[in-house]
Design a protein around this motif. Structure first.
Motif, PDB file in Angstrom:
ATOM      1  N   THR A 229      -8.795  39.920  53.087  1.00  0.00           N
ATOM      2  CA  THR A 229      -9.312  41.291  53.029  1.00  0.00           C
ATOM      3  C   THR A 229     -10.835  41.289  53.060  1.00  0.00           C
ATOM      4  O   THR A 229     -11.467  42.040  53.810  1.00  0.00           O
TER       5      THR A 229
ATOM      6  N   TRP B 171      -7.213  41.212  59.361  1.00  0.00           N
ATOM      7  CA  TRP B 171      -6.537  42.211  58.533  1.00  0.00           C
ATOM      8  C   TRP B 171      -5.012  42.138  58.735  1.00  0.00           C
ATOM      9  O   TRP B 171      -4.243  42.207  57.786  1.00  0.00           O
TER      10      TRP B 171
ATOM     11  N   ARG C  45      -2.996  39.313  56.976  1.00  0.00           N
ATOM     12  CA  ARG C  45      -2.539  39.538  55.606  1.00  0.00           C
ATOM     13  C   ARG C  45      -1.051  39.855  55.589  1.00  0.00           C
ATOM     14  O   ARG C  45      -0.289  39.347  54.770  1.00  0.00           O
TER      15      ARG C  45
END
Length: 974
Positions: free
Chosen positions: A257, A227, A230
């Motif tokens: 994601t 996560w 990203r």
């Protein structure tokens, strides 16, 4: 029949030997501890003396806290994993004979291992965590920048302060969980909780619960890591840019994601398995996670790139290229650069420089990288003084006008003492340098020497007239330590300066500042005797209650210690400010986490012929601000930090960590402000980035048909040409301004034509606490393609290949003299671009030094090479350039010979006297002047070459005899 073999008696260590070994070991430990404590406490004394004690204690506290967190964070989970795995072992497990043997070996060491393994891992983790204290403290004290990124809409501070901390935390936690999982599996196997045999594996319920929970936590951490990846993609390279491109934004980030969510679901399945005992579901899900990862990270981006982006790259990537261009220009403060199209004239005409007379009057003839030996010869005075190899450029107001100067400090050089380097001499007698030397940058003497306006011992000149403290206790060349100070009334023992060889010509002084920790107590003397491993400090009778010890005296070192978060400019420079000599050091805050900005190697960007590539602790950066101006008093070493860029979020964060260590710019005096300049290293980084990012549109960036680079130094093709400071009026400006300049050529270096000319306003003004509005303004002249202006390398080639210039150089090199070209300056004057290069000549004699003898100027294809800048410009522009120069009243002459073999130069130590009459040009006994002899040599050389070309050996011999006679005259005049 039996054989009884007697066992040899066990060797034993005698009690005396044991005592000796134990005593030696204890003494060694005590000595190591004593040296360590001495180092720590003297460090604290140094910081406290500078009033920066909180900087050191904050670092100590932060490191100790982080070590404790790291130690506990690793040791407790590992110990708990071992403890639970052992505690929940099967009581009556059937073990193989091999495991039985393992247990027999391990069991006696079990208690030690149960505590020792966690402690061992804890120490490693604690030391690793302590090195990350800066990341943690910046996260805790971070401030918002007020700007958001173009992808997620988060404040930029999240990427610079928060994200590095979160990534480090997840990484540390993952390591803890993974090690816990491994030791759990090992203990469970050793004690039968996990049994492998006959093609199957069985696991007890307690072990299953423990392993499944740890595995589930590990997968949750991996989900968090994915996560965070990203957000990290905004500072990762993606093809030609940094930050997400079309593929990353539309495939990689959405895929990450999904992958993060899938990893979290798999983790939940492991946690469920801990209670239901079904391994099939989490194992199958783990396989699917691996397949999903391959599809999302490899197959999907490849497909998008191949079938969408490649056929439509310009249209699809334009938005993301624009984000990169905008962010990069903002990160390096290039977004407000003023660009002007410049159609440069390449033809000359009479009076062409009349409108630029103020600029040409300030052109620097004295090259700070060349004239150091000259200053050394004329201003050293004593062998225990020295000057830097490259001098500095500054400016002073003299008679109401600002004057560019070349400056240097006369610093101490203990090597010059030779056999007199006793401890007392090196530590208590020769403790400081003396005085500043300043020369006009735009002038020269008749002999080609600098025109000194401050110098000599005792000091004299314009600075001495206004009274300043000339003693240099802190500088770039100082002893390891000096001991100074004495009670009032004691005879001074520190040599101030000498004007002769007798005692009556020796002037002594006593240091009266607060420059170092006290040596008034025997405890402090013992500490410093240990620190410097010098017993003389402990036993010397000359040390008294008022004695201080001065060390860590280099200006950059002092600033780096009190502001460890700064990256410092490589070029500190001295100035006389408010009656004190101070070193001015520029400090930068940097980051490698600015979203969408392209990074650069700091060490490569700032290296050039004047600064070999340095080794930096922080190298790759994509954000840079000149946030701090620091001053270091050369007499007492006091350090003052000014928050130059108080809007910088990185500096604000560090101010929260180290409060009360920075002063506001409003507290700067006008005198100090007048000596502040735009920093060299920041300008070098900006010019490095402008090679590509001088364009401001995605279309131009995509085409990349107009990339630039910095030209190589014409006099050193292995390095880049350094930028230079000059007082000059740029096209469009109303008056000359002290600025820094550099030029650009096409990328690749195949075409030696000028493409761009960059300047930055380096004049901060002279008002108390107020920075001049245009300071730091970047101005770019983009050379029109209709003008073909030669680049510095081409100009140097023209100079080297010009026949008339070569003939004059041959004359200058008579007697193995060395000709050294100075800095080749590029000047936007006369509606075009003028090149100017001073040429220095150094005799082959051991006592010789470089003298300015010629000046080269080039405009378009026209070249002039004369004795003075004024003559060269007039020759270049059809007899009358219309310019004013600093050497227009000079009558060049050869340097005087050493009178009567005294070994002294008659001009040594002389400071400019406005009432002095110009030196007459020397003549030879026959009545001819140096210029006449030079003309005869040139005529004879031409005749000799012509005769050789025609094959007339008689005329060749006659011309050779004439040339020899002319050269003999020149040698006599030299």
């Amino acid at each position: 029949m039996t054989n009884n073999h007697a066992q040899p008696p066990a060797t034993s260590v005698s009690p005396t030997r044991r005592i000796v070994i134990a005593t030696v070991a204890i003494i060694a430990v005590l000595i190591a501890v004593l040296f360590g404590l001495a180092s720590l406490y003297t460090e604290l004394l140094w910081y406290r003396q500078l009033d920066f004690g909180t900087v050191l204690t904050t670092q100590w506290v932060a490191r100790v806290v982080m070590f404790a967190i790291g130690f506990v964070g690793m040791a407790v989970p590992v110990w708990l994993s071992i403890f639970l795995a052992y505690r929940m072992r099967p009581v009556y497990a059937r073990l193989s004979s091999q495991l039985d043997r393992y247990q027999e070996v391990v069991e006696p060491l079990r208690r030690l291992a149960m505590w020792g393994i966690p402690v061992l891992f804890g120490f490693f983790a604690g030391f690793a965590a302590s090195t990350q204290w800066e990341t943690t403290w910046m996260w805790f004290n971070g401030v918002d920048s007020g700007e958001t990124d173009a992808q997620f809409g988060l404040d930029l501070s999240f990427y610079m302060f928060d994200l590095p901390f979160y990534q480090g935390l997840v990484g540390f936690a993952s390591a803890v969980v993974l090690i816990s999982l491994l030791v759990t599996a090992l203990v469970a196997y050793l004690y039968g909780s996990v049994r492998v045999g006959q093609g199957e594996m069985s696991i007890s319920k307690p072990a299953r619960i423990q392993v499944a929970i740890i595995a589930g936590v590990y997968l949750l951490l991996q989900a968090a890591s994915i996560w965070l990846d990203r957000f990290a993609s905004l500072t990762a390279e993606a093809g030609r840019i940094t930050g997400p491109d079309y593929v990353a934004a539309n495939a990689v980030i959405p895929g990450q994601t999904i992958l993060s969510i899938v990893a979290a679901l798999v983790a939940i399945l492991f946690l469920v398995t801990a209670f239901i005992g079904k391994w099939r579901y989490p194992l199958v899900a783990t396989g699917l996670l691996i397949v999903t990862s391959l599809v999302i990270t490899l197959a999907l981006p490849w497909g998008v790139q191949t079938f969408q982006v490649t056929p439509n790259e310009r249209a699809l990537q334009s938005e993301f290229y624009q984000k990169n261009v905008d962010a990069t220009r903002a990160a390096y403060e290039l977004d407000e650069i003023e660009t002007t199209q410049y159609e440069a004239e390449t033809t000359v005409e009479k009076g062409q420089l009349r409108n630029d007379a103020a600029t040409t009057a300030s052109l620097r003839l004295m090259d700070p990288s060349i004239i150091s030996p000259t200053v050394q010869q004329l201003q050293q005075v004593r062998p225990y003084y020295q000057f830097q190899d490259t001098l500095d450029v500054d400016r002073y107001e003299i008679d109401g006008e600002m004057q560019d100067t070349v400056v240097a400090l006369r610093e101490l050089n203990l090597d010059g003492l030779g056999e007199s380097q006793s401890w007392v001499n090196s530590t208590m007698t020769y403790t400081h340098g003396y005085g500043m030397v300043a020369a006009r940058g735009n002038e020269r003497t008749d002999e080609g020497e600098p025109v000194f306006i401050e110098g000599d011992i005792p000091a004299s000149g314009f600075l001495t007239d206004v009274e300043y403290e000339p003693r240099i206790y802190f500088g770039e060349q100082t002893p390891l330590y000096s001991i100074v100070g004495a009670p009032e009334g004691d005879d001074p023992v520190e040599l101030d300066y000498a004007t002769g060889s007798g005692d009556e010509n020796q002037t002594y002084t006593t240091f009266s500042g607060d420059g170092g920790p006290s040596l008034g107590s025997y405890f402090n003397r013992m500490l410093y005797a240990l620190k410097f491993q010098s017993e003389q400090i402990l036993f010397s009778d000359q040390i008294n209650d008022e004695s201080q010890i001065l060390y860590d005296r280099n200006p950059r070192d002092r600033v780096q210690k009190v502001a460890p978060y700064l990256t410092l400019d490589q070029d500190p420079y001295p100035s006389v400010v408010d009656g004190r000599v101070v070193w001015i050091v520029d400090g930068y805050t940097t980051s490698a986490s600015y979203p969408y900005a392209t990074p650069t190697s700091l060490s490569q960007a700032i290296s050039d012929s004047s600064n070999p590539q340095p080794n930096l602790l922080v190298d790759d950066v994509n954000y840079m601000r000149n946030s701090v101006k620091a001053t270091i008093d050369a007499y007492d070493g006091s350090v003052t930090l000014y928050a130059w860029d108080d809007e910088d979020p990185v500096l604000k964060t560090w101010q929260n960590i180290f409060p009360s260590t920075l002063k506001s710019v409003s507290e700067m005096s006008g005198d100090l402000m007048s000596h502040v300049r735009y920093p060299t290293d920041l300008f070098k980084v900006q010019r490095s980035m402008l090679g590509v990012y001088h364009v401001d549109t995605a279309s131009a960036f995509y085409q990349r048909d107009n990339a630039w680079e910095t030209p190589q130094d014409p006099t050193d093709e292995s390095a880049l040409q350094p930028p230079y400071y000059l007082t000059m009026q740029m096209p469009g400006e109303e008056e000359p301004t002290f600025s820094m300049f550099t030029s650009f050529i096409p990328d690749g270096g195949d075409r030696q034509v000028l493409m761009g000319y960059l300047s930055v306003d380096s004049d901060a003004g002279g008002e108390d606490g107020a920075v001049r509005e245009d300071y730091g303004k970047l101005r770019m002249l983009e050379i029109s393609s209709a003008s073909t202006v030669p680049a510095p390398g081409q100009v140097q080639n023209t100079f080297d290949s010009n026949q008339q210039v070569a003939e004059q150089l041959n004359v200058l090199q008579i007697g193995d003299s060395t000709v050294t070209p100075g800095n080749l300056l590029t000047l936007p004057v006369g509606d075009g671009l003028l090149y100017m290069q001073p040429v220095y000549v150094q005799s082959s004699r051991d006592t010789s030094y470089p003298l300015l003898r010629k000046v080269l100027v080039v405009f378009g294809d026209e070249v002039a090479f004369e004795d003075t800048l004024a003559e060269a410009l007039d020759t270049l522009f059809e007899g009358d350039s219309g310019a004013e120069t600093g050497d227009e009243d000079i009558t060049p002459t050869a340097p005087e010979a050493d009178p009567e073999g005294s070994g002294e130069d008659p001009t040594e130590g002389s400071v400019e006297d406005p009432s002095a009459e110009p030196t007459e040009e020397p003549t030879d006994p026959s009545g001819g002047t140096y210029e006449d002899a030079l003309a005869e040599a040139k005529t004879a050389l031409d005749a000799k070459q012509a005769a050789l070309s025609s094959g007339d050996m008689v005329a060749y011999a006659e011309a050779d005899a004439d040339l020899t006679q002319a050269l003999e005259k020149l040698l006599e005049l030299e």
